[in-house]
Design a protein around this motif. Structure first.
Motif, PDB file in Angstrom:
ATOM      1  N   MET A  72       7.407  13.069  -7.327  1.00  0.00           N
ATOM      2  CA  MET A  72       6.417  13.100  -6.256  1.00  0.00           C
ATOM      3  C   MET A  72       6.903  14.015  -5.124  1.00  0.00           C
ATOM      4  SD  MET A  72       3.966  11.488  -7.603  1.00  0.00           S
ATOM      5  CE  MET A  72       2.802  11.763  -6.277  1.00  0.00           C
ATOM      6  N   SER A 105       7.619  11.463 -15.318  1.00  0.00           N
ATOM      7  CA  SER A 105       8.471  10.281 -15.213  1.00  0.00           C
ATOM      8  C   SER A 105       8.088   9.231 -16.252  1.00  0.00           C
ATOM      9  CB  SER A 105       8.361   9.678 -13.822  1.00  0.00           C
ATOM     10  OG  SER A 105       8.610  10.676 -12.868  1.00  0.00           O
ATOM     11  N   ALA A 106       6.777   9.117 -16.492  1.00  0.00           N
ATOM     12  CA  ALA A 106       6.318   8.173 -17.519  1.00  0.00           C
ATOM     13  C   ALA A 106       6.879   8.577 -18.877  1.00  0.00           C
ATOM     14  CB  ALA A 106       4.797   8.142 -17.558  1.00  0.00           C
ATOM     15  N   ASN A 126      -6.131   4.980  -6.198  1.00  0.00           N
ATOM     16  CA  ASN A 126      -5.969   6.267  -6.887  1.00  0.00           C
ATOM     17  C   ASN A 126      -5.109   6.094  -8.150  1.00  0.00           C
ATOM     18  OD1 ASN A 126      -3.132   6.634  -6.123  1.00  0.00           O
ATOM     19  ND2 ASN A 126      -3.958   6.869  -4.061  1.00  0.00           N
ATOM     20  N   MET A 160      -2.607   8.296   0.217  1.00  0.00           N
ATOM     21  CA  MET A 160      -2.461   7.997  -1.202  1.00  0.00           C
ATOM     22  C   MET A 160      -1.307   7.041  -1.469  1.00  0.00           C
ATOM     23  SD  MET A 160      -3.022  11.796  -2.752  1.00  0.00           S
ATOM     24  CE  MET A 160      -3.148  11.268  -4.449  1.00  0.00           C
ATOM     25  N   GLY A 161      -0.638   6.630  -0.421  1.00  0.00           N
ATOM     26  CA  GLY A 161       0.450   5.669  -0.605  1.00  0.00           C
ATOM     27  C   GLY A 161       1.813   6.322  -0.735  1.00  0.00           C
ATOM     28  N   PHE A 162       1.883   7.634  -0.412  1.00  0.00           N
ATOM     29  CA  PHE A 162       3.175   8.342  -0.496  1.00  0.00           C
ATOM     30  C   PHE A 162       3.555   8.896   0.872  1.00  0.00           C
ATOM     31  CE2 PHE A 162       1.350   8.466  -4.705  1.00  0.00           C
ATOM     32  CZ  PHE A 162       2.420   8.055  -5.474  1.00  0.00           C
ATOM     33  N   ASP A 206       0.834  -1.188   0.000  1.00  0.00           N
ATOM     34  CA  ASP A 206       0.000   0.000   0.000  1.00  0.00           C
ATOM     35  C   ASP A 206       0.873   1.242   0.000  1.00  0.00           C
ATOM     36  OD1 ASP A 206      -2.389  -1.195  -0.165  1.00  0.00           O
ATOM     37  OD2 ASP A 206      -2.930  -0.982   1.945  1.00  0.00           O
ATOM     38  N   LEU A 218      -4.992   0.361  -2.442  1.00  0.00           N
ATOM     39  CA  LEU A 218      -5.111   1.737  -2.935  1.00  0.00           C
ATOM     40  C   LEU A 218      -5.703   1.749  -4.333  1.00  0.00           C
ATOM     41  CD1 LEU A 218      -1.723   3.349  -1.883  1.00  0.00           C
ATOM     42  CD2 LEU A 218      -3.959   3.661  -0.836  1.00  0.00           C
ATOM     43  N   GLY A 268      13.143   5.634 -14.566  1.00  0.00           N
ATOM     44  CA  GLY A 268      11.740   5.938 -14.297  1.00  0.00           C
ATOM     45  C   GLY A 268      11.465   5.977 -12.805  1.00  0.00           C
ATOM     46  N   ILE A 269      12.001   5.003 -12.075  1.00  0.00           N
ATOM     47  CA  ILE A 269      11.785   4.926 -10.631  1.00  0.00           C
ATOM     48  C   ILE A 269      12.389   6.144  -9.921  1.00  0.00           C
ATOM     49  CG2 ILE A 269      12.458   3.655  -8.529  1.00  0.00           C
ATOM     50  CD1 ILE A 269      12.056   1.056 -10.158  1.00  0.00           C
ATOM     51  N   TYR A 288      10.451   9.257 -10.774  1.00  0.00           N
ATOM     52  CA  TYR A 288       9.113   9.248 -10.182  1.00  0.00           C
ATOM     53  C   TYR A 288       9.149   9.665  -8.714  1.00  0.00           C
ATOM     54  CZ  TYR A 288       4.395   7.449  -9.218  1.00  0.00           C
ATOM     55  OH  TYR A 288       3.078   7.315  -8.866  1.00  0.00           O
ATOM     56  N   GLU A 289      10.097   9.117  -7.968  1.00  0.00           N
ATOM     57  CA  GLU A 289      10.223   9.506  -6.552  1.00  0.00           C
ATOM     58  C   GLU A 289      10.532  10.999  -6.452  1.00  0.00           C
ATOM     59  OE1 GLU A 289       9.470   7.838  -3.972  1.00  0.00           O
ATOM     60  OE2 GLU A 289      10.016   5.716  -4.114  1.00  0.00           O
ATOM     61  N   ASN A 293       3.347  11.773 -14.528  1.00  0.00           N
ATOM     62  CA  ASN A 293       3.314  11.880 -15.991  1.00  0.00           C
ATOM     63  C   ASN A 293       4.683  12.175 -16.574  1.00  0.00           C
ATOM     64  OD1 ASN A 293       0.627  11.459 -15.869  1.00  0.00           O
ATOM     65  ND2 ASN A 293       0.009  13.419 -16.769  1.00  0.00           N
ATOM     66  N   VAL A 335       5.717   2.798 -14.139  1.00  0.00           N
ATOM     67  CA  VAL A 335       7.144   3.100 -14.002  1.00  0.00           C
ATOM     68  C   VAL A 335       7.922   1.850 -13.590  1.00  0.00           C
ATOM     69  CG1 VAL A 335       8.804   4.376 -12.594  1.00  0.00           C
ATOM     70  CG2 VAL A 335       6.838   5.560 -13.564  1.00  0.00           C
ATOM     71  N   PHE A 382      -1.507  16.225  -7.904  1.00  0.00           N
ATOM     72  CA  PHE A 382      -1.493  14.755  -7.856  1.00  0.00           C
ATOM     73  C   PHE A 382      -2.125  14.136  -9.097  1.00  0.00           C
ATOM     74  CE2 PHE A 382      -0.907  15.852  -3.424  1.00  0.00           C
ATOM     75  CZ  PHE A 382       0.114  14.988  -3.086  1.00  0.00           C
ATOM     76  N   THR A 383      -3.045  14.895  -9.713  1.00  0.00           N
ATOM     77  CA  THR A 383      -3.715  14.363 -10.900  1.00  0.00           C
ATOM     78  C   THR A 383      -2.700  13.971 -11.978  1.00  0.00           C
ATOM     79  OG1 THR A 383      -5.343  16.024 -10.390  1.00  0.00           O
ATOM     80  CG2 THR A 383      -5.669  14.797 -12.425  1.00  0.00           C
ATOM     81  N   HIS A 384      -1.696  14.830 -12.174  1.00  0.00           N
ATOM     82  CA  HIS A 384      -0.709  14.550 -13.217  1.00  0.00           C
ATOM     83  C   HIS A 384       0.576  13.960 -12.656  1.00  0.00           C
ATOM     84  CE1 HIS A 384      -3.315  17.725 -15.022  1.00  0.00           C
ATOM     85  NE2 HIS A 384      -3.371  16.793 -15.940  1.00  0.00           N
ATOM     86  N   GLY A 385       0.546  13.654 -11.356  1.00  0.00           N
ATOM     87  CA  GLY A 385       1.736  13.108 -10.715  1.00  0.00           C
ATOM     88  C   GLY A 385       2.230  11.865 -11.412  1.00  0.00           C
TER      89      GLY A 385
END
Lengths: 119, 332
Positions: free
Chosen positions: B234, B205-206, A53, B287-289, A32, A51, B226-227, B230-231, B203, A62, B198-201
């Motif tokens: 965020m 990195s993708a 979202n 949200m998992g972050f 999670d 989760l 990518g990883i 991405y971190e 993108n 990714v 967060f909506t485009h969070g």
């Protein structure tokens, strides 16, 4: 394990019927916490999570995660589904808990993502 | 005296069951193509037809000559029927091959419009079991015949085209470093990241990952970048006042990803590098972050990481990933 087996074992409902279910799943990961997905998942894995979202799918993309099973029948919002279809990540909704899902899939022979590192 | 003839293919099957919502749901790329491709794009340019008063033996000759299995029957430019090999076989069995086509044709055949998607034809084929359908233009004039074979060939051609396009893109991108000669070539991709978006969070990195794959990087290298990206992305979304810039620099032997922002800065750098240290809100955690693992993860993933910050001014995170010959599948 084939993705179709994952769907059957999880008694899952397919949320992305547009995508092909013909895929090989190499391992499983249960998280999670998105950082854990990035740290411990492996390419072509299935992610079990609570989760729903859109970031879950972004994270999966990714990390090259192939499919996601949402536990406890949680229904992700439309944005989550849209990104999944765009990025070809298969989504499944299962009535089981994460604990039960992990147990059933593990018993069926699906190994843990980080099994190699500890071996 | 004529014995009552058995129903023709068209009469026997007719048109029934409409496509349900459930059917419409099951869409993949090939099915997507069946909506994108129009019937006039895949049918043969020439159409062979026969008149209703012509003898069935003429129809048989035409079928043989053109190696086809059915013919539209046209009376003064109007489609009046269709005659198939099966119909002619019945005529042969009855010893009536000398009779006119109209005696054995299926009258009022089911037809499709040239501007329809090929899915319309597929639906009729599956519903009726028919082998061929006349294609009419907007003035109801016959312009061709569509068969299941036309559909298969049309889709195969389109799928091959898709595949080639991605190959060409990848080829062009992967030769960037070979085609452009300089003492040092660097490709820089910049992405503006908004705080709290967060909506485009993810993108950016993708897109970074996709760009690296197109440049010919191997999938493991693209995944690592990518990883890390991405971190970092965020972190910019969660922890900055006004967002920041995520930057990817590709050089011939190294990839450098950096995340820069102008505030609020970090008080104690040693503390934020500790696993589990976090200042994130409960909402972000839900949200998992924000579990304090981002920087730890980055450190694990990249070859070298450097974090600089001045409280009140801003922070800069620099991540370096070396490329071995193995990583360079293409020119990368």
């Amino acid at each position: 394990m084939n993705l179709r087996d994952v769907i059957a074992i999880s008694k899952g409902e397919i949320l992305t019927p547009q995508l092909s279910a013909d895929a090989e799943i190499f391992s499983g990961c249960c998280a999670d916490l998105m950082s854990d997905v990035l740290a411990y998942s492996r390419p072509q894995a299935v992610l079990l999570t609570g989760l729903i979202n859109p970031q879950v799918v972004r994270t999966a993309q990714v990390a090259d995660v192939r499919a996601i099973v949402f536990a406890h029948d949680k229904q992700p919002p439309p944005e989550t589904l849209a990104i999944a279809v765009q990025e070809n990540i298969f989504l499944i909704r299962s009535p089981m808990s994460m604990y039960e899902l992990s147990g059933k899939l593990y018993a069926a022979g699906l190994r843990s993502c980080d099994a190699d590192e500890r071996a | 005296m004529n014995a009552p003839r058995p129903p023709t293919e068209q009469e026997k099957f007719g048109r029934h069951r409409p496509l349900t919502d459930r059917d419409a749901h099951e869409i993949n790329r090939v099915e997507e193509l069946s909506y994108d491709l129009k019937i006039h794009e895949i049918i043969a340019a020439e159409v062979v037809a026969i008149a209703p008063d012509a003898p069935l033996s003429d129809a048989l000759d035409l079928l043989r000559l053109h190696r086809i299995s059915g013919l539209p029957v046209v009376d003064e430019e109007n489609l009046v029927g269709i005659i198939s090999v099966e119909d002619i076989l019945r005529a042969l069995q009855n010893g009536e091959i000398h009779l006119p086509v109209k005696n054995y044709m299926s009258a009022d055949p089911v037809s499709v419009r040239a501007s329809d998607s090929i899915v319309e034809a597929i639906k009729i084929f599956t519903e009726t079991g028919l082998g061929r359908l006349p294609v009419l233009n907007e003035n109801k004039r016959l312009i061709g015949i569509i068969t299941k074979g036309d559909i298969t060939r049309g889709i195969l051609r389109a799928v091959q085209h898709d595949y080639q396009e991605e190959e060409v893109r990848r080829y062009r991108a992967s030769h960037l470093f070979e085609d452009i000669v300089s003492d040092r070539t660097t490709l820089v991709l910049r992405y503006a990241i908004q705080a709290g978006d967060f909506t485009h969070g993810g993108n950016a990195s993708a897109n970074i990952k996709r760009a690296l794959l197109r440049l010919g990087a191997n999938p493991q290298l693209a995944r690592r970048c990518g990883i890390a990206a991405y971190e970092a992305e965020m972190n910019l979304i969660i922890h900055t006042a006004k967002g920041g810039v995520l930057k990817l620099e590709v050089e011939s032997n190294e990839i450098v990803i950096s995340a820069a922002d102008d505030g609020p800065g970090i008080e104690d750098i040693q503390k934020v590098l500790q696993p589990g240290y976090s200042t994130a809100s409960d909402q972000i955690r839900a949200m998992g972050f924000g579990a304090g693992m981002g920087l730890v993860n980055i450190q694990r993933t990249v070859d070298a990481m450097e974090l600089k910050s001045a409280p009140g001014k801003g922070s800069k995170l620099i991540m370096r990933i070396a490329m071995s010959a193995d990583d360079k599948k293409g020119a990368l």
